[in-house]
Write a protein that holds these residues in place. Structure first.
Motif, short mmCIF file in Angstrom:
data_model
loop_
_atom_site.label_atom_id
_atom_site.label_comp_id
_atom_site.label_asym_id
_atom_site.label_seq_id
_atom_site.Cartn_x
_atom_site.Cartn_y
_atom_site.Cartn_z
N MET A 27 -5.53 -11.27 -18.87
CA MET A 27 -6.53 -11.82 -19.79
C MET A 27 -7.03 -10.77 -20.77
SD MET A 27 -9.99 -13.87 -18.81
CE MET A 27 -11.09 -14.45 -20.09
N TYR A 28 -7.33 -9.58 -20.27
CA TYR A 28 -7.71 -8.45 -21.11
C TYR A 28 -6.67 -7.35 -20.94
CZ TYR A 28 -12.24 -10.85 -21.00
OH TYR A 28 -13.24 -11.79 -21.09
N ASN A 29 -5.97 -7.03 -22.02
CA ASN A 29 -4.94 -5.99 -21.95
C ASN A 29 -5.42 -4.66 -22.52
OD1 ASN A 29 -2.91 -7.72 -20.86
ND2 ASN A 29 -2.67 -8.63 -22.89
N ARG A 30 -6.32 -4.73 -23.51
CA ARG A 30 -6.83 -3.51 -24.14
C ARG A 30 -8.34 -3.61 -24.29
NH1 ARG A 30 -2.60 -5.06 -27.32
NH2 ARG A 30 -0.69 -3.82 -27.15
N LEU A 31 -9.03 -2.64 -23.73
CA LEU A 31 -10.48 -2.56 -23.84
C LEU A 31 -10.86 -1.42 -24.77
CD1 LEU A 31 -10.18 -4.30 -21.25
CD2 LEU A 31 -12.07 -3.02 -20.27
N LEU A 32 -11.97 -1.58 -25.47
CA LEU A 32 -12.51 -0.51 -26.31
C LEU A 32 -13.88 -0.13 -25.80
CD1 LEU A 32 -12.68 1.36 -28.75
CD2 LEU A 32 -13.41 -0.60 -30.14
N ASP A 45 -5.67 -4.71 -15.07
CA ASP A 45 -4.58 -3.77 -15.33
C ASP A 45 -4.48 -3.48 -16.84
OD1 ASP A 45 -2.50 -2.07 -14.67
OD2 ASP A 45 -0.97 -3.63 -14.80
N ALA A 46 -5.63 -3.18 -17.43
CA ALA A 46 -5.71 -2.97 -18.88
C ALA A 46 -5.81 -1.48 -19.20
CB ALA A 46 -6.93 -3.70 -19.44
N GLU A 47 -5.44 -1.12 -20.42
CA GLU A 47 -5.67 0.23 -20.90
C GLU A 47 -7.01 0.27 -21.61
OE1 GLU A 47 -2.42 1.19 -23.53
OE2 GLU A 47 -3.44 0.35 -25.28
N VAL A 48 -7.65 1.43 -21.58
CA VAL A 48 -8.96 1.59 -22.18
C VAL A 48 -8.88 2.57 -23.34
CG1 VAL A 48 -11.38 2.23 -21.81
CG2 VAL A 48 -10.08 1.16 -19.95
N HIS A 49 -9.32 2.13 -24.50
CA HIS A 49 -9.43 3.01 -25.66
C HIS A 49 -10.86 3.54 -25.69
CE1 HIS A 49 -5.68 1.80 -28.01
NE2 HIS A 49 -5.65 1.07 -26.90
N VAL A 50 -11.01 4.85 -25.58
CA VAL A 50 -12.33 5.48 -25.61
C VAL A 50 -12.48 6.22 -26.93
CG1 VAL A 50 -13.87 7.15 -24.51
CG2 VAL A 50 -12.35 5.75 -23.10
N ASN A 102 -5.73 -4.17 -31.91
CA ASN A 102 -5.60 -5.43 -31.17
C ASN A 102 -6.37 -5.40 -29.84
OD1 ASN A 102 -3.83 -6.71 -33.08
ND2 ASN A 102 -2.18 -5.42 -32.30
N ILE A 103 -7.60 -4.93 -29.92
CA ILE A 103 -8.45 -4.85 -28.73
C ILE A 103 -8.84 -6.25 -28.29
CG2 ILE A 103 -10.69 -4.05 -27.88
CD1 ILE A 103 -8.63 -1.80 -28.26
N ASP A 104 -8.86 -6.49 -26.98
CA ASP A 104 -9.23 -7.79 -26.43
C ASP A 104 -10.71 -7.88 -26.08
OD1 ASP A 104 -6.51 -8.86 -26.33
OD2 ASP A 104 -6.19 -7.38 -24.74
N LEU A 105 -11.34 -6.74 -25.81
CA LEU A 105 -12.73 -6.75 -25.37
C LEU A 105 -13.37 -5.40 -25.69
CD1 LEU A 105 -14.97 -8.29 -23.75
CD2 LEU A 105 -14.13 -7.08 -21.71
N ILE A 106 -14.57 -5.44 -26.32
CA ILE A 106 -15.35 -4.23 -26.58
C ILE A 106 -16.48 -4.19 -25.57
CG2 ILE A 106 -16.78 -2.98 -28.25
CD1 ILE A 106 -15.28 -4.51 -30.46
N VAL A 107 -16.66 -3.06 -24.89
CA VAL A 107 -17.73 -2.92 -23.89
C VAL A 107 -18.71 -1.87 -24.40
CG1 VAL A 107 -18.29 -2.43 -21.48
CG2 VAL A 107 -16.08 -3.48 -22.06
N MET A 108 -20.01 -2.23 -24.44
CA MET A 108 -21.03 -1.32 -24.97
C MET A 108 -22.34 -1.48 -24.19
SD MET A 108 -20.59 -1.99 -29.09
CE MET A 108 -21.64 -0.59 -29.53
N PRO A 109 -23.16 -0.41 -24.13
CA PRO A 109 -24.53 -0.58 -23.65
C PRO A 109 -25.30 -1.43 -24.66
CG PRO A 109 -23.90 1.74 -23.71
CD PRO A 109 -22.86 0.98 -24.48
N ASN A 110 -26.33 -2.14 -24.18
CA ASN A 110 -27.10 -2.92 -25.14
C ASN A 110 -28.16 -2.08 -25.84
OD1 ASN A 110 -29.09 -2.66 -23.21
ND2 ASN A 110 -29.40 -4.85 -22.90
N HIS A 111 -28.29 -0.81 -25.47
CA HIS A 111 -29.13 0.12 -26.22
C HIS A 111 -28.66 1.53 -25.90
CE1 HIS A 111 -31.20 0.01 -22.30
NE2 HIS A 111 -31.54 1.25 -22.56
#
Length: 302
Positions: free
Chosen positions: A1-6, A30-35, A100-109
């Motif tokens: 479902m998510y292959n690439r995370l940012l 089983d996704a790769e993470v772009h930091v 082609n990121i599938d999901l961006i993960v961030m703190p809300n502050h």
């Protein structure tokens, strides 16, 4: 479902705590993470320093992302590190689309005392504009942010954005075997305050039931026995918070349509309240506006 995370990071304690959640998502799918670390070259303080000063910021950014690489590799997760320049929110959005990121993960502050990168305003601007789903985590609450979520809440109101959220929720429930909670809040703020929790009108109740039924159809990929349905009466943000607590919700999915549900730089009223105060992660997904989806079709009327 998510292959690439940012995952954008400034190396702060806040970012590091949320990175653990991003790694849990990556491990599950089983996704790769772009930091990435953004060197904010738009700040006056940066514009005034010499080239060596920019170099110091780049070196600091490199150190930050490589620390994240080490943390991820300990868990066997593939990481792509990058240091980029520009306005933080624009750089995050552009990177998401380019890779082609599938999901961006961030703190809300973020660490407001430095006013450097992961500020709440940056997160909100990313949510407002990004076509990529954005998952925000509140690092300041005492809550076990575990993934995969076992109980996922999708508030629904018959809007196109809500249908996009229901579709995402159905896919997530099917992939992770989560229970999908569909909730419709009949807003009673403008009604008689003595009504309480009783249905104020049969017509409203009928409409609410129809909205929930349509929500079940929109979440069609979810296993039928994994879906619960609820209708409540009151103020939406309060009822959503109450539902989270009463049902041990792990994740909320909220949908928006195009860029019309938000103004240019501020979240809509209910969505903003949930994103900023939710004790559990909030996943924002966007249903493209008609002109976005049809813009590539020649001869399509606008």
């Amino acid at each position: 479902m998510y292959n690439r995370l940012l995952f954008p990071t400034d190396g702060s304690e806040i970012a590091s705590s949320v990175f653990e959640y991003a790694l849990a998502i990556a491990s599950e799918h089983d996704a790769e993470v772009h930091v990435i670390n953004v060197v904010n070259t738009t700040l006056d303080s940066v514009a005034d320093i010499d080239r060596n000063g920019i170099g110091d910021l780049e070196n600091e950014g490199t150190r930050i992302v490589h620390e994240a690489v080490e943390q991820a590799e300990e868990r066997g997760i593939t990481v792509v590190p990058n240091v980029v320049h520009g306005k933080p929110y624009e750089s995050i959005i552009d990177y998401g689309e380019e890779f082609n990121i599938d999901l961006i993960v961030m703190p809300n502050h973020g660490r407001e005392e430095l006013e450097r990168f992961l500020l709440g305003s940056v997160t909100e601007r990313v949510i407002n504009i990004s076509k990529v789903p954005v998952l925000t985590v509140n690092p300041s609450v005492d809550h076990d942010h575990s993934y995969p979520a076992r109980d996922v809440l999708v508030p629904t109101d018959r809007s196109q954005g809500a249908n996009r959220a229901l579709s995402e929720g159905g896919d997530l429930a099917n992939t992770t075997s989560a229970t999908l909670h569909l909730l419709h809040v009949v807003e009673t703020a403008m009604m008689d305050p003595d009504i309480g929790s009783e249905p104020p009108d049969e017509q409203l109740e009928k409409r609410a039931n129809a909205i929930i039924a349509e929500g079940v159809e929109a979440a069609d990929t979810a296993p039928p026995n994994s879906v619960t349905r609820s209708i409540v009466y009151g103020r939406p943000h309060r009822e959503i918070h109450s539902y989270i607590k009463a049902n041990n919700i792990d994740l909320i999915i909220i949908g928006v349509h195009g860029q019309t549900d938000f103004n240019q730089y501020a979240l809509g009223r209910v969505s903003a309240n949930i994103v900023r105060t939710s004790p559990v992660p909030v996943l924002m997904v966007r249903q493209p506006a008609a002109d976005e989806t049809d813009s590539s079709c020649e001869g399509n009327p606008q």
